[in-house]
Design an enzyme around this catalytic site. Structure first.
Site, PDB file in Angstrom:
ATOM      1  N   ASP A  17      -2.797  -5.996  13.512  1.00 40.24           N
ATOM      2  CA  ASP A  17      -3.131  -4.612  13.824  1.00 40.24           C
ATOM      3  C   ASP A  17      -3.906  -4.582  15.133  1.00 40.24           C
ATOM      4  O   ASP A  17      -4.537  -5.580  15.509  1.00 40.24           O
ATOM      5  CB  ASP A  17      -4.013  -4.000  12.724  1.00 40.24           C
ATOM      6  CG  ASP A  17      -3.352  -4.053  11.357  1.00 40.24           C
ATOM      7  OD1 ASP A  17      -2.243  -3.514  11.224  1.00 40.24           O
ATOM      8  OD2 ASP A  17      -3.943  -4.644  10.429  1.00 40.24           O
ATOM      9  N   ARG A  74       0.859  -1.184   0.000  1.00 43.04           N
ATOM     10  CA  ARG A  74       0.000   0.000   0.000  1.00 43.04           C
ATOM     11  C   ARG A  74       0.893   1.231   0.000  1.00 43.04           C
ATOM     12  O   ARG A  74       1.989   1.212   0.552  1.00 43.04           O
ATOM     13  CB  ARG A  74      -0.874  -0.032   1.250  1.00 43.04           C
ATOM     14  CG  ARG A  74      -1.909   1.064   1.334  1.00 43.04           C
ATOM     15  CD  ARG A  74      -2.821   0.880   2.536  1.00 43.04           C
ATOM     16  NE  ARG A  74      -3.739  -0.230   2.294  1.00 43.04           N
ATOM     17  CZ  ARG A  74      -4.203  -1.032   3.241  1.00 43.04           C
ATOM     18  NH1 ARG A  74      -3.852  -0.864   4.497  1.00 43.04           N
ATOM     19  NH2 ARG A  74      -5.033  -2.004   2.938  1.00 43.04           N
ATOM     20  N   ASN A  81      -0.372  -0.455  13.400  1.00 45.39           N
ATOM     21  CA  ASN A  81       0.171  -1.423  12.453  1.00 45.39           C
ATOM     22  C   ASN A  81       1.418  -2.066  13.050  1.00 45.39           C
ATOM     23  O   ASN A  81       2.367  -1.358  13.384  1.00 45.39           O
ATOM     24  CB  ASN A  81       0.600  -0.717  11.152  1.00 45.39           C
ATOM     25  CG  ASN A  81      -0.545  -0.071  10.427  1.00 45.39           C
ATOM     26  OD1 ASN A  81      -1.471  -0.731  10.008  1.00 45.39           O
ATOM     27  ND2 ASN A  81      -0.484   1.244  10.281  1.00 45.39           N
ATOM     28  N   ASP A  96       5.053  -4.274   6.657  1.00 40.87           N
ATOM     29  CA  ASP A  96       3.828  -4.500   7.423  1.00 40.87           C
ATOM     30  C   ASP A  96       3.763  -5.978   7.819  1.00 40.87           C
ATOM     31  O   ASP A  96       3.849  -6.850   6.952  1.00 40.87           O
ATOM     32  CB  ASP A  96       2.624  -4.122   6.556  1.00 40.87           C
ATOM     33  CG  ASP A  96       1.313  -4.308   7.276  1.00 40.87           C
ATOM     34  OD1 ASP A  96       0.701  -3.293   7.629  1.00 40.87           O
ATOM     35  OD2 ASP A  96       0.893  -5.470   7.479  1.00 40.87           O
ATOM     36  N   ASP A 144      -6.677  -9.198  12.197  1.00 43.06           N
ATOM     37  CA  ASP A 144      -5.912  -9.842  11.120  1.00 43.06           C
ATOM     38  C   ASP A 144      -5.004 -10.984  11.574  1.00 43.06           C
ATOM     39  O   ASP A 144      -3.952 -11.230  10.981  1.00 43.06           O
ATOM     40  CB  ASP A 144      -5.107  -8.807  10.326  1.00 43.06           C
ATOM     41  CG  ASP A 144      -6.000  -7.728   9.737  1.00 43.06           C
ATOM     42  OD1 ASP A 144      -7.142  -8.049   9.355  1.00 43.06           O
ATOM     43  OD2 ASP A 144      -5.564  -6.573   9.658  1.00 43.06           O
ATOM     44  N   ASP A 173       1.142  -7.554   9.243  1.00 40.90           N
ATOM     45  CA  ASP A 173      -0.220  -8.078   9.238  1.00 40.90           C
ATOM     46  C   ASP A 173      -1.059  -7.737  10.469  1.00 40.90           C
ATOM     47  O   ASP A 173      -2.161  -7.224  10.327  1.00 40.90           O
ATOM     48  CB  ASP A 173      -0.242  -9.607   9.040  1.00 40.90           C
ATOM     49  CG  ASP A 173       0.721 -10.069   7.969  1.00 40.90           C
ATOM     50  OD1 ASP A 173       0.616  -9.577   6.841  1.00 40.90           O
ATOM     51  OD2 ASP A 173       1.597 -10.895   8.287  1.00 40.90           O
TER      52      ASP A 173
END
Length: 192
Positions: A107, A23, A87, A103, A120, A105
């Site tokens: 959160d 992202r 995050n 990242d 997540d 995963d």
């Protein structure tokens, strides 16, 4: 590491462990760059997803990037108060005015009343296998989650509503007018 200063525009790229861009955020504004955190402002920022879909952030937000911890925190101003999105991520690096991090995963969503929920877990479990997360990374992520939970309970640092509101007030009163003025002057020069 680049020396970012208040009012600079930066890009933000989140990667997955395999190195693929997950992202990206355009035109985040540097609010502060101190010894503990890099703090960004997001206001109507265009976000691009892995699949190419683009969308614009709905609410203003302050984004805290810790310089030593394995997470970053987005403080979002909602109609009913401040929500936080944590995050789990590697420490960031800066290249060509782009903030980059991996990242991981998991959160934590924190609500205005400081209640929270871990999100997540399925993604984390799938990706830790698919991307071969080391045991060291897995342990670090879970350790950081415990640290974050305690900070949330204590309303410490970026989880202090008053601190976040004072940062936003400073941005609106001192930084945003300078950015708007500079952009207006630039548009006028181009139009002449």
């Amino acid at each position: 590491m680049e020396n970012l200063k208040k009012g600079d525009f930066v890009l933000v790229h989140a990667y997955k462990h395999n190195g693929s861009v997950y992202r990206s955020w355009e035109r985040s504004i540097v609010f502060e760059n101190n010894s503990d955190n890099l703090i960004l402002i997001n206001e109507e920022v265009v976000v691009t997803e892995l699949n190419g879909r683009k969308w614009k952030t709905n609410e203003p937000a302050i984004w805290f990037f810790s310089k030593k911890d394995w997470y970053n925190v987005i403080c979002m101003f909602k109609e009913w108060g401040i929500n936080y999105y944590c995050n789990m991520a590697s420490p960031y690096i800066i290249e060509d005015k782009t903030i980059k991090y991996v990242d991981y995963d998991l959160d934590i969503k924190v609500f205005n009343d400081n209640s929270f929920r871990i999100l997540d877990l399925k993604d984390f479990n799938r990706n830790r296998i698919n991307f071969s997360y080391s045991q060291e990374i897995i342990n670090r992520i879970w350790s950081e989650i415990e640290t974050l939970k305690e900070k949330i309970r204590q309303k410490e640092g970026c989880f202090n509503h008053d601190l976040v509101k004072s940062h936003w007030k400073e941005f609106v009163e001192q930084i945003k007018p300078k950015i708007v003025k500079l952009e207006t002057e630039t548009e006028t020069e181009i139009g002449e």
